[in-house]
Design a protein around this motif. Sequence first.
Motif, PDB file in Angstrom:
ATOM      1  N   VAL A 161      -0.352  11.182 -24.089  1.00 48.60           N
ATOM      2  CA  VAL A 161      -1.337  10.767 -23.001  1.00 48.60           C
ATOM      3  C   VAL A 161      -0.805   9.198 -22.799  1.00 48.60           C
ATOM      4  N   PHE A 162      -0.920   8.983 -21.506  1.00 49.14           N
ATOM      5  CA  PHE A 162      -0.676   7.597 -21.246  1.00 49.14           C
ATOM      6  C   PHE A 162      -2.068   6.866 -20.615  1.00 49.14           C
ATOM      7  N   ALA A 163      -2.365   6.128 -21.316  1.00 49.29           N
ATOM      8  CA  ALA A 163      -3.858   5.599 -21.212  1.00 49.29           C
ATOM      9  C   ALA A 163      -3.767   3.791 -21.391  1.00 49.29           C
ATOM     10  N   PRO A 164      -3.225   3.508 -20.237  1.00 47.81           N
ATOM     11  CA  PRO A 164      -3.025   1.941 -20.218  1.00 47.81           C
ATOM     12  C   PRO A 164      -4.354   1.134 -19.770  1.00 47.81           C
ATOM     13  N   ASP A 165      -4.660  -0.011 -19.970  1.00 44.19           N
ATOM     14  CA  ASP A 165      -5.607  -0.688 -19.691  1.00 44.19           C
ATOM     15  C   ASP A 165      -5.098  -1.344 -18.267  1.00 44.19           C
ATOM     16  N   GLU A 166      -6.144  -1.930 -17.476  1.00 46.29           N
ATOM     17  CA  GLU A 166      -5.927  -2.497 -16.257  1.00 46.29           C
ATOM     18  C   GLU A 166      -5.153  -3.744 -16.321  1.00 46.29           C
ATOM     19  N   SER A 167      -4.828  -4.510 -17.435  1.00 44.55           N
ATOM     20  CA  SER A 167      -3.981  -5.619 -17.589  1.00 44.55           C
ATOM     21  C   SER A 167      -2.527  -5.206 -17.539  1.00 44.55           C
ATOM     22  N   GLU A 168      -2.482  -3.984 -18.073  1.00 45.01           N
ATOM     23  CA  GLU A 168      -1.140  -3.307 -18.213  1.00 45.01           C
ATOM     24  C   GLU A 168      -0.464  -2.758 -16.958  1.00 45.01           C
ATOM     25  N   LEU A 169      -1.132  -2.161 -15.903  1.00 43.31           N
ATOM     26  CA  LEU A 169      -0.810  -1.692 -14.953  1.00 43.31           C
ATOM     27  C   LEU A 169      -0.960  -2.804 -13.768  1.00 43.31           C
ATOM     28  N   TYR A 170      -1.921  -3.597 -13.844  1.00 44.94           N
ATOM     29  CA  TYR A 170      -2.125  -4.758 -12.828  1.00 44.94           C
ATOM     30  C   TYR A 170      -1.984  -6.050 -13.573  1.00 44.94           C
ATOM     31  N   PRO A 171      -0.717  -6.352 -13.869  1.00 46.61           N
ATOM     32  CA  PRO A 171      -0.820  -7.628 -14.690  1.00 46.61           C
ATOM     33  C   PRO A 171      -1.095  -9.115 -14.120  1.00 46.61           C
ATOM     34  N   ASN A 172      -1.052  -9.016 -12.961  1.00 43.77           N
ATOM     35  CA  ASN A 172      -1.442 -10.013 -12.196  1.00 43.77           C
ATOM     36  C   ASN A 172      -2.900 -10.190 -11.785  1.00 43.77           C
ATOM     37  N   GLY A 173      -3.550  -9.271 -12.048  1.00 45.17           N
ATOM     38  CA  GLY A 173      -4.932  -9.126 -11.972  1.00 45.17           C
ATOM     39  C   GLY A 173      -5.385  -8.328 -10.550  1.00 45.17           C
ATOM     40  N   VAL A 174      -4.512  -8.380  -9.774  1.00 42.61           N
ATOM     41  CA  VAL A 174      -4.717  -7.767  -8.410  1.00 42.61           C
ATOM     42  C   VAL A 174      -3.330  -7.022  -7.924  1.00 42.61           C
ATOM     43  N   GLN A 175      -3.340  -6.211  -7.043  1.00 43.98           N
ATOM     44  CA  GLN A 175      -2.086  -5.536  -6.585  1.00 43.98           C
ATOM     45  C   GLN A 175      -2.002  -6.180  -5.264  1.00 43.98           C
ATOM     46  N   SER A 176      -0.383  -6.768  -5.111  1.00 40.06           N
ATOM     47  CA  SER A 176      -0.329  -7.319  -3.760  1.00 40.06           C
ATOM     48  C   SER A 176       0.529  -6.426  -2.960  1.00 40.06           C
ATOM     49  N   TYR A 177       1.065  -5.469  -3.563  1.00 45.38           N
ATOM     50  CA  TYR A 177       2.103  -4.505  -2.758  1.00 45.38           C
ATOM     51  C   TYR A 177       1.255  -3.162  -2.764  1.00 45.38           C
ATOM     52  N   PHE A 178       1.143  -2.431  -1.825  1.00 48.51           N
ATOM     53  CA  PHE A 178       0.458  -1.313  -1.619  1.00 48.51           C
ATOM     54  C   PHE A 178       1.471  -0.164  -0.813  1.00 48.51           C
ATOM     55  N   VAL A 179       1.325   1.118  -1.199  1.00 54.87           N
ATOM     56  CA  VAL A 179       1.999   2.346  -0.476  1.00 54.87           C
ATOM     57  C   VAL A 179       0.910   2.785   0.748  1.00 54.87           C
ATOM     58  N   GLU A 180       1.020   2.355   1.764  1.00 60.06           N
ATOM     59  CA  GLU A 180       0.369   2.869   2.809  1.00 60.06           C
ATOM     60  C   GLU A 180       0.525   4.259   3.343  1.00 60.06           C
ATOM     61  N   PRO A 181      -0.489   5.263   3.241  1.00 59.56           N
ATOM     62  CA  PRO A 181      -0.196   6.392   4.035  1.00 59.56           C
ATOM     63  C   PRO A 181      -0.209   6.366   5.273  1.00 59.56           C
ATOM     64  N   PRO A 182       0.037   7.516   6.166  1.00 65.51           N
ATOM     65  CA  PRO A 182       0.018   7.528   7.575  1.00 65.51           C
ATOM     66  C   PRO A 182      -1.509   7.706   8.197  1.00 65.51           C
ATOM     67  N   ALA A 183      -1.731   8.048   9.301  1.00 68.17           N
ATOM     68  CA  ALA A 183      -3.039   7.957   9.753  1.00 68.17           C
ATOM     69  C   ALA A 183      -3.974   8.985   9.199  1.00 68.17           C
ATOM     70  N   ILE A 184      -3.706  10.051   8.525  1.00 70.79           N
ATOM     71  CA  ILE A 184      -4.317  10.871   7.860  1.00 70.79           C
ATOM     72  C   ILE A 184      -5.391  10.363   6.665  1.00 70.79           C
ATOM     73  N   GLN A 185      -5.107   9.297   6.388  1.00 74.15           N
ATOM     74  CA  GLN A 185      -5.569   8.434   5.405  1.00 74.15           C
ATOM     75  C   GLN A 185      -7.085   7.862   5.994  1.00 74.15           C
ATOM     76  N   ASN A 186      -7.096   7.973   7.304  1.00 74.75           N
ATOM     77  CA  ASN A 186      -8.444   7.388   7.735  1.00 74.75           C
ATOM     78  C   ASN A 186      -9.198   8.607   8.631  1.00 74.75           C
ATOM     79  N   GLU A 187      -9.018   9.753   8.103  1.00 69.89           N
ATOM     80  CA  GLU A 187      -9.643  10.990   8.629  1.00 69.89           C
ATOM     81  C   GLU A 187     -10.197  11.686   7.231  1.00 69.89           C
ATOM     82  N   LEU A 188     -11.235  12.587   7.522  1.00 72.83           N
ATOM     83  CA  LEU A 188     -11.716  13.474   6.620  1.00 72.83           C
ATOM     84  C   LEU A 188     -12.323  12.619   5.555  1.00 72.83           C
TER      85      LEU A 188
END
Length: 279
Positions: free
Chosen positions: A86-113
Amino acid sequence: MHIIHTIAEMRSWRKQAKRVALVPTMGNLHEGHLSLVRTAKAYADSVVVSIFVNRIQFGAGEDFDKYPRTLEQDAEKLKAAGADAVFAPDESELYPNGVQSYFVEPPAIQNELCGRSRPGHFRGVATIVTKLFNIVQPDVACFGKKDYQQLAVIKGMVQDLNMNVEIIPVEIERAQTGLALSSRNGYLSAQEQVQAAQLFAQLQNIADAIKLGNTNFSALENSAATYLQQNGWQVDYIEIRQAQMLAKAQISDKNLVILAAAILGTTRLIDNIEVNLSH
């Protein structure tokens, strides 16, 4: 079964493992999640289940703060189901800077449904799944078909970004009433648990009508939505789409999926049913 909280420990464990399957979750596990684990075991030597309530996929006013965190119970269920880690990290482990600056941006389907009423949700999902793939380096990853749009986004992302991960779709686990199993079902009252079966019943009605040759898709969608609204639901959408990339369905399409999201009481439920007309 190993319970791992840091990226360094996860990577160290991964070096010792052979073929690895990943099951990404937000915890509060039910039989639907455990079916993913059982499927994963058939595809790999070792199964890792990640448990992380991912802030960046929740919108304003959504249930991030009250989303159940049940790691101890989850770990017991996963051990019984045969998970290896089981991989159960806390937020500071996955987001060490407190925020996420780089994102993976899906195509237009992300704004539908679901994306229409949950802006940014699929960007958050695509970003956290990419992070988990980078950390765990799985050979395969299992995702449930209940989150059909999420599955489509992940499959498209893996293909488009040349990720070396095989995506395994897993069928929906349902209660005897037909209600799709979901962590959010716990928010339903006893009466709502019974009434919630209406959502799948309406999808089934549409599927049956299509199989009998009804191609008036908008009328079928509207009829189901009207029925639910008359029975106390707030309908977000009911739509018939192409099964692969979720484009608007055409009469000539053979592989369809009927997707729905609706609110019962204060709980938002999603469901879908696939229709294959090529047989």
